[in-house]
Scaffold this active site. Structure first.
Site, short mmCIF file in Angstrom:
data_model
loop_
_atom_site.label_atom_id
_atom_site.label_comp_id
_atom_site.label_asym_id
_atom_site.label_seq_id
_atom_site.Cartn_x
_atom_site.Cartn_y
_atom_site.Cartn_z
N ARG A 122 32.72 57.87 105.40
CA ARG A 122 32.69 59.28 105.75
C ARG A 122 32.64 60.14 104.50
O ARG A 122 31.69 60.87 104.27
CB ARG A 122 33.91 59.64 106.61
CG ARG A 122 33.90 61.07 107.11
CD ARG A 122 35.09 61.42 107.99
NE ARG A 122 36.35 61.51 107.24
CZ ARG A 122 37.47 62.01 107.75
NH1 ARG A 122 37.49 62.45 108.99
NH2 ARG A 122 38.58 62.05 107.03
N MET B 147 36.65 80.63 133.08
CA MET B 147 36.85 81.08 131.69
C MET B 147 38.25 81.62 131.47
O MET B 147 38.90 81.32 130.47
CB MET B 147 35.82 82.16 131.34
CG MET B 147 35.86 82.59 129.90
SD MET B 147 34.75 83.96 129.53
CE MET B 147 33.15 83.19 129.75
N TYR C 283 34.47 78.23 141.47
CA TYR C 283 33.03 78.10 141.28
C TYR C 283 32.49 76.80 141.87
O TYR C 283 33.06 75.73 141.66
CB TYR C 283 32.70 78.12 139.78
CG TYR C 283 32.74 79.49 139.16
CD1 TYR C 283 31.94 80.53 139.65
CD2 TYR C 283 33.58 79.75 138.08
CE1 TYR C 283 31.98 81.79 139.07
CE2 TYR C 283 33.62 81.00 137.49
CZ TYR C 283 32.82 82.02 137.99
OH TYR C 283 32.86 83.25 137.41
N LYS D 139 45.10 71.28 107.60
CA LYS D 139 43.70 71.71 107.80
C LYS D 139 43.54 72.30 109.20
O LYS D 139 44.41 72.11 110.07
CB LYS D 139 42.77 70.51 107.61
CG LYS D 139 43.03 69.34 108.56
CD LYS D 139 42.32 68.07 108.10
CE LYS D 139 42.56 66.94 109.08
NZ LYS D 139 42.04 65.65 108.55
C1 LIG Z 1 43.01 64.69 108.59
C2 LIG Z 1 43.30 63.79 107.45
C3 LIG Z 1 44.59 63.29 107.25
C4 LIG Z 1 45.69 63.46 108.27
O1 LIG Z 1 45.43 62.58 109.33
P1 LIG Z 1 46.41 62.46 110.61
O2 LIG Z 1 45.81 61.37 111.42
O3 LIG Z 1 46.32 63.78 111.30
O4 LIG Z 1 47.75 62.17 110.11
C5 LIG Z 1 44.85 62.58 106.09
N1 LIG Z 1 43.86 62.34 105.19
C6 LIG Z 1 42.60 62.78 105.37
C7 LIG Z 1 41.56 62.46 104.35
C8 LIG Z 1 42.27 63.50 106.51
O5 LIG Z 1 41.02 63.92 106.70
#
Ligand SMILES: *Cc1c(COP(=O)(O)O)cnc(C)c1O
Length: 380
Positions: free
Chosen positions: A153, A321, A275, A54
């Protein structure tokens, strides 16, 4: 457990040279990602292992990461959003199972089905929409079902699981290929929530159609066999983030981030630097300005030193920046010149080190990385 992995090297001669035009270089060691995947497989001792890619593979490049993992036999991937899934499907072709962790946005189910993506069903509403999509396309559709075992969640709440379980038509047209949940405290092995979540998951998954089960993220893999089930879902550990905080990292580093010096100067006592003049030279000192700043993802509060040939170069004043001013007084005069690369992430400063200095986690360091770097890939 104690399998050692020959460290792949980040030696620049292995890679194509960076174009002279690049102000900063992000070197991504795909060989190290593959070695990390093998390390997790060894820990899992026969249990299948997916790759979580992701947020564009935690900022590293989802397509590159997924194809490197595919070479290690990984055929199951997770992204967060439908758009990421569609892009990964284009990159991978027909191969591989791609799950969408956040589920499919309303009315986009047909797009997901057409691309052969597998939604993670997190609510009764998402389940009903996927049932309807299956009816409309006139074929069975696969789905993963997520239950909320205690993180609050995403996922079906326990009451919702019971309602769905009591209705024989809940999964009409749907083949449940995975039942999953996510741990809130896996990086704290002693946290009582881990066992509570595992027991809740045990109860809830048996109310659903029989399917392979998945609970562990990276840190969850290191909680031991009872957390492994049938499929692990690591992300962070693949990218070299330590899944066992407080202990030596079992993973290899994956990224090296270097930026070019664009100017060096001599500072006299009293000179205001950057800055707000938050730093003032206390005596004569030497400074170098690098072409790298918060627009590249290095937050103003992130780790405040870079490295050159093993020498620590503290930041002077604020991060701008597009530039950072370094104290290079510790180096011999004229040792560092315009065009030289200094290290922000790499052997001298790991992603976890940088995160620790900034009061954040390695995940945020990686996913903040900007888009102006020349990206060099090793060992694909
Ligand atoms: C992001 C995520 C993972 C991976 O988690 P890591 O801590 O990066 O290994 C696995 N399952 C779900 C549902 C996630 O949101």
């Amino acid at each position: 457990m104690n399998e050692t992995i020959a460290p792949t090297t980040l030696a620049p001669q292995q890679a194509e040279p960076a174009p002279a035009a690049a102000d900063a270089v992000l070197t991504i060691d795909l060989g190290a990602i593959r070695a990390n995947y093998r390390r997790l497989k060894a820990e899992l001792d026969g249990v299948a292992c997916a790759g979580v890619v992701k947020a564009d593979g935690y900022g590293i490049g989802a397509a590159h990461v997924a194809s490197a993992l595919a070479k290690e036999g990984c055929d199951t991937f997770f992204v967060a959003q439908l758009g990421e899934g569609l892009a990964l499907r284009r990159a991978l072709g027909d191969a591989g199972t791609i799950h969408i962790l956040n589920g499919i946005p309303p009315d986009a189910e047909a797009d997901a089905a057409a691309a052969n993506l597998v939604p993670v069903i997190n609510s009764g509403t998402q389940l009903a929409a996927w049932r309807q999509a299956a009816r409309r396309c006139g074929r069975g559709l696969r789905a993963a079902v997520q239950v909320d075992s205690g993180m609050s969640r995403l996922g079906l709440a326990p009451g919702e699981v019971e309602t769905i379980a009591g209705d024989p038509s809940s999964f009409d047209g749907i083949e449940v290929t995975l039942v999953m949940s996510h741990l809130a405290c896996a990086d704290e092995p002693g946290h009582p929530a881990n066992e509570r979540q595992r027991l809740a998951f045990e109860r809830l998954r048996h109310l659903l159609p029989p399917a392979p089960a998945s609970l562990a993220n990276s840190s969850g893999i290191f909680l031991g066999r009872p957390y492994h089930y049938d499929l692990a879902r690591p992300g962070a550990a693949l990218y070299g983030i330590n899944p066992t905080p407080g202990k030596a990292s079992p993973m290899l580093p994956v990224v090296r981030l270097e930026a070019k010096v664009i100017q060096t100067r001599q500072l006299e006592a009293g000179a205001g630097v950057g800055y707000g003049h938050t730093f003032r030279a206390t005596g004569p000192m030497r400074a170098a300005t690098v072409s790298f700043g918060y627009a590249d993802g290095w937050h103003r509060r992130a780790a405040s030193a870079a490295w050159f040939e093993g020498v620590r170069l503290p930041f002077l004043g604020r991060v701008s920046m597009d530039s950072i001013i370094l104290d290079v007084s510790a180096l011999p005069a004229n040792r560092l010149k315009a065009g030289d690369l200094v290290e922000f992430l790499g052997p001298s400063q790991s992603v976890d080190d940088a995160a620790g200095h900034a009061g954040t986690i390695g995940y945020e360091i990686l996913t903040s990385l900007g888009h102006r770097f020349y990206r060099r890939h090793l060992g694909g």
